[in-house]
Design a protein around this motif. Structure first.
Motif, short mmCIF file in Angstrom:
data_model
loop_
_atom_site.label_atom_id
_atom_site.label_comp_id
_atom_site.label_asym_id
_atom_site.label_seq_id
_atom_site.Cartn_x
_atom_site.Cartn_y
_atom_site.Cartn_z
N GLY A 7 58.13 37.56 38.43
CA GLY A 7 57.71 37.38 39.67
C GLY A 7 57.27 38.75 40.41
N LEU A 8 57.26 39.89 39.73
CA LEU A 8 56.90 41.15 40.41
C LEU A 8 55.52 41.11 41.04
N PRO A 9 54.78 40.60 40.39
CA PRO A 9 53.28 40.79 40.77
C PRO A 9 53.15 40.00 42.10
N TYR A 10 53.83 38.74 42.15
CA TYR A 10 53.87 38.08 43.70
C TYR A 10 54.74 38.56 44.49
N PHE A 11 55.58 39.52 44.27
CA PHE A 11 56.35 40.01 45.28
C PHE A 11 55.57 41.40 45.68
N VAL A 12 55.03 42.31 44.87
CA VAL A 12 53.81 43.05 45.16
C VAL A 12 52.71 42.65 46.24
N SER A 13 52.32 41.46 45.92
CA SER A 13 51.19 40.99 46.63
C SER A 13 51.88 40.42 48.11
N GLY A 29 45.16 43.13 30.33
CA GLY A 29 46.16 42.35 29.77
C GLY A 29 46.72 41.46 31.21
N ALA A 30 47.75 40.50 30.67
CA ALA A 30 48.26 39.82 31.62
C ALA A 30 48.76 40.45 32.79
N ILE A 31 49.53 41.50 32.76
CA ILE A 31 50.27 42.26 33.67
C ILE A 31 48.99 42.97 34.54
N GLY A 32 48.11 43.70 33.99
CA GLY A 32 46.81 44.25 34.65
C GLY A 32 46.16 43.29 35.60
N LEU A 33 45.97 42.09 34.93
CA LEU A 33 45.15 41.23 35.95
C LEU A 33 45.89 40.59 36.97
N GLU A 34 47.18 40.46 36.58
CA GLU A 34 48.06 39.86 37.83
C GLU A 34 48.27 40.91 38.75
N ALA A 35 48.29 42.33 38.28
CA ALA A 35 48.32 43.26 39.46
C ALA A 35 46.89 43.41 40.17
N ALA A 36 46.03 43.16 39.55
CA ALA A 36 44.77 43.16 40.15
C ALA A 36 44.61 42.11 41.18
N GLU A 37 45.10 41.08 40.83
CA GLU A 37 44.94 39.74 41.96
C GLU A 37 45.94 40.24 43.06
N ALA A 38 47.15 40.97 42.88
CA ALA A 38 47.95 41.38 43.89
C ALA A 38 47.11 42.31 44.74
N MET A 39 46.63 43.13 44.09
CA MET A 39 45.91 44.44 44.94
C MET A 39 44.61 43.83 45.92
N VAL A 40 44.03 42.90 45.40
CA VAL A 40 42.99 42.33 46.13
C VAL A 40 43.61 41.45 47.13
N HIS A 41 44.72 40.89 46.65
CA HIS A 41 45.47 40.21 47.86
C HIS A 41 45.84 40.96 49.01
N LEU A 42 46.39 42.28 48.73
CA LEU A 42 46.39 43.23 49.85
C LEU A 42 45.24 44.01 50.51
N GLY A 43 44.11 43.52 50.13
CA GLY A 43 42.90 44.07 50.73
C GLY A 43 42.34 45.39 50.08
N LYS A 44 42.85 45.70 48.90
CA LYS A 44 42.29 46.90 48.17
C LYS A 44 40.91 46.47 47.40
#
Ligand code: FAD
Length: 443
Positions: free
Chosen positions: A43-49, A158-173
């Motif tokens: 759940g960390l990527p969704y917490f970060v986003s 990989g999976a974590i990289g892409l989940e992190a990418a989505e989180a960062m886009v969500h934050l406007g990066k």
């Protein structure tokens, strides 16, 4: 009987809870080198986003609840040595810096995996982050909240990289993903990952495939990422380049390990040393289709293996039924799922296999918003037994992959699954569901 558990997240705390449910009188001690127990790293990527803004929601069971059930827990305590001959471990209290010995009747190693950190100049610069532990998630969320962080480079597709990418886009990066291989999400076959690049581009993510990180540069903190093919601005870097079993401290213990450091265990979670068990991302796992051990670090298996180990340490002899490597990921508006063998796996195992790639709608055109699902099936050429399934689409993919998982677990053929009585009503599926259609394409 005293059971010591090393590592207090998925496998470790599943074992601890199982032990206490089975025998409330068993003495259970948990050493965890981090500051948190029993949380869902997934759940960390969704917490970060910010989709979930409260880290407490990631905690499955609190430390207080564990302590109340009689489990003694030591946070920020790292086990640095195991001496099976004396049934002892050496523990470092990371806050005090002191070392002490503890004894066990049964020991469980559930230390998970550590992130692989590329050995390039600048890798330790402030602004370079991981996304593995709760601490990493808290740090990354705080860092990403700064308005000065605009350009984010993610190393690893990989999976974590892409989940992190989505989180960062969500934050406007502004987000770039640098990946060494020439495609994303290697556990999936190319027919399934093919729409992922377009989906990332649609959300403004720049992809740099077949590019190798060579340096992270900056005066005092990260400013640029260099690869063998270019240089990119970076206010923040996230490393997501895979994991390896965190078993370095077991060197010299006599516990047998695979070349990658994963602990060899049998299907009862026993290592080669009497009274020492292991489970989760630090260990190999038995694969039900391959019928051999493999290394697939996933939360699903860690929880099941941990629970089994807990029961078996109390004298049960339960065997793990085997993983299928079932996994899923959301990439913006796409869902992907996989289970069983990929085509690459089947090739490696020299199986005489066939494949079918089929597109079908998730429900009929006469109900609003039908969307296509692409499935790829891998099957035994002669018997048509299903060996693997993968899917990609906007909706209804992952739950259907779960159907394939049940079928593969039970060694069903495509013909059998193609006639199973699945639910039908227009908002959900056609009379012939996408699963039937994919199976019936297997000739
Ligand atoms: P861990 O959860 O890693 O726990 C091991 C613990 O042991 C750690 O807390 C560590 O600090 C501690 N430890 C290590 N060494 C020592 C030592 N020497 N002494 C004391 N303590 C020690 N899996 C899925 O199935 N689906 C997903 O969608 C998914 N998404 C994920 C997303 C992210 C961002 C991450 C990071 C992981 C994801 N995973 C997912 C993987 C899943 O989280 C892991 O497979 C699971 O946590 C493994 O559990 P474990 O108990 O084996 O190891």
């Amino acid at each position: 009987m005293k059971i010591v558990i090393v590592g207090g997240v998925a496998a470790g705390m599943s074992a601890a809870a199982k032990i206490k449910r089975t025998n409330p009188d068993a003495e259970v001690v948990v050493y965890e080198k981090g500051g948190f127990l029993s949380y869902g790293a997934c759940g960390l990527p969704y917490f970060v986003s910010g989709v979930n803004d409260d880290w407490r929601k990631l905690i499955a069971r609190t430390r207080e609840e564990f302590e109340k059930s009689g489990i003694r827990t030591f946070l920020r305590h790292e086990v640095v040595k195991v001496v099976p001959d004396r049934k002892q471990i050496m523990v470092k209290d990371l806050e005090q810096g002191s070392l002490f010995l503890d004894a066990y009747d049964k020991l469980m190693i559930a230390v998970g995996a550590s992130p692989i950190v590329p050995d390039v100049p600048g890798i330790r610069l402030p602004g370079v982050h991981l996304l593995k532990s709760m601490e990493d998630g808290l740090d990354l969320k705080e860092a990403a909240a700064s308005p000065a962080v605009r350009e984010v480079v993610i190393i690893g597709g990989g999976a974590i990289g892409l989940e992190a990418a989505e989180a960062m886009v969500h934050l406007g990066k502004r987000v770039r993903v640098v990946e060494l291989a020439d495609r994303l999400l290697p556990p999936y076959d190319p027919e399934i990952t093919e729409p992922v690049s377009a989906e990332l581009h649609r959300h403004g993510v720049s992809l740099h495939l077949a590019e190798q990180l060579t340096e992270i540069a900056g005066a005092g903190r990260v400013e640029r990422v260099r690869t063998d093919r270019g240089e990119y601005p970076a206010d923040l870097v996230i490393l997501a380049t895979g994991v390896r079993p965190a078993t370095g401290f077991l060197a010299g213990s006599g516990i047998r390990m695979a070349p990658n450091g994963a602990i060899y265990i049998d299907r009862e979670m026993r290592t080669n040393i009497p009274d020492v068990y292991a489970a989760g991302d630090c260990a190999v796992v038995y694969h039900r289709v391959m019928e051999e051990d493999t290394y697939i670090p996933l939360g699903t298996t860690a929880n099941k293996m941990g629970r089994l180990a807990g029961g078996n340490m109390l004298g049960r002899r339960d065997k793990f039924v085997g993983t299928l490597g079932s996994a899923a990921i959301k990439v913006f508006d796409l869902e992907l799922g996989r289970t069983g063998l990929s085509e690459a796996d089947a090739k490696k195992l020299a199986i005489d296999y066939g494949t079918a790639v089929v597109e079908a709608m998730d429900h009929p055109a006469y109900y609003p918003n039908p969307t296509p699902i692409r499935f790829k099936l891998i099957y035994d050429k002669e018997t048509k037994t299903l060996l693997g399934a993968q899917g990609v689409g906007a909706k209804g993919v992952v739950l259907r992959i779960n159907l394939f998982a049940v079928a593969i677990h039970n060694r069903m053929s495509a013909r059998e699954l193609g006639m199973v009585d699945l639910c039908y009503a227009p908002p959900f599926s056609g009379v012939w569901d996408a699963v039937h259609i994919a199976c019936n394409a297997v000739k």
